[in-house]
Design an enzyme around this catalytic site. Sequence first.
Site, PDB file in Angstrom:
ATOM      1  N   THR A  40      -7.048  -0.149  -4.445  1.00 30.06           N
ATOM      2  CA  THR A  40      -6.916  -0.528  -5.532  1.00 30.06           C
ATOM      3  C   THR A  40      -8.935  -0.219  -5.702  1.00 30.06           C
ATOM      4  OG1 THR A  40      -4.831  -2.187  -5.264  1.00 30.06           O
ATOM      5  CG2 THR A  40      -5.835  -1.743  -7.518  1.00 30.06           C
ATOM      6  N   HIS A  43      -9.399   2.909  -6.527  1.00 31.99           N
ATOM      7  CA  HIS A  43      -8.533   3.695  -7.111  1.00 31.99           C
ATOM      8  C   HIS A  43      -9.523   3.299  -8.609  1.00 31.99           C
ATOM      9  CE1 HIS A  43      -5.117   5.709  -5.443  1.00 31.99           C
ATOM     10  NE2 HIS A  43      -4.703   4.363  -5.230  1.00 31.99           N
ATOM     11  N   LEU A 262       6.748   0.332  -0.266  1.00 30.55           N
ATOM     12  CA  LEU A 262       5.598  -0.253  -1.209  1.00 30.55           C
ATOM     13  C   LEU A 262       4.709   1.125  -1.588  1.00 30.55           C
ATOM     14  CD1 LEU A 262       4.394  -3.692  -1.406  1.00 30.55           C
ATOM     15  CD2 LEU A 262       2.759  -2.688   0.365  1.00 30.55           C
TER      16      LEU A 262
END
Length: 342
Positions: A40, A43, A262
């Site tokens: 994350t 990103h 996931l």
Amino acid sequence: MKAVMKTAPKQGFEFAELPVPKPGPKEILVKVKATSICGTDVHITEWDEWAQNRIKPPLLYGHEFAGEVVEKGGNAEGVEVGDFVSAETHVYCGHCFQCQTGNAHICENVKILGVDINGCFAEYAAIPASNAWKNSKKINPKHASAQEPLGNAVHTVSYCNVRDANVAIFGMGPIGLCAVQVCKAYGARKVIAVNPGEYRRKLAEKNGADLVLNPKEDDVVKEIMDATDGRGSDVLIEMSGSPQGITQGFESLRPGGEVGFLGIPPKPFEFDWSKNVVFKGCTIHGVNGRKIWDTWYRSRSLLESGKVDLGKIVTHELRLSDFAEGIELMKKGECGKIVMTP
Ligand SMILES: [Zn+2]
Ligand SMILES: [Zn+2]
């Protein structure tokens, strides 16, 4: 205090000097001992499409950490100054339907630390007391920080019956690597790991995978069929988010198999639902976050029993000031979990 910030809606990050946060009435202030980098955070740094739609700068990011409670608000319950805590990163509202029925991890008003609200790439972090998980003082802070992704793996695997099963896991990021260990701990017969990058294929082997495949060179579907007496895997654990990986995962799953899903595909893609899902009669479990606190208790017992060793997942220890180096390693896939100290 020094903090990693996204100050403007563009690629990159900045080190900023911020005041130490003051905990709100129901919050605690934690002195960060270790914090780890998640996909994350890549990103957010790279400012991809997902980040552009979700992140509202200025944001102090980072969500995986462990540290010592140094101050608490007047109404912060269940945690004391001096406790060694990690954080459940999904801050839930407590009053929506999901929260009231035991599914706070998919709270409809969820705010995620370091994504929707300020996080932990700093010397201190203020979090709701209700999101604190009290660690044993015996656990290494670097491992305590990585319990959040371990929890993703434990949660995903817990939906599927992996005992004595042939399990194929696609995607060997830190969560996929944790899933290898968790499946072995839960008694899987054979764990097959699939990953394009060599560094993480080697790590998969170290973490106990019985067969490791390279989708760039191997005929993944055929190899999985051959390794499972021509039947296909009993369980697919999808952690890659890659359209090719997802398709191969389903094509090599046996009829009636189970899927823990996931991985997050970057955008919608074409997929043969009738062949791969309907006629196959498989069951798919979409997985988000961790069950609060069920997953954390399961993770604790896996760590305490020694069945899962996060020492095999943490490959790099950096300083927070080396954040740029950490992001580069993550982009190249030449790391397991990277832990930083402030
Ligand atoms: Zn994470
Ligand atoms: Zn809620």
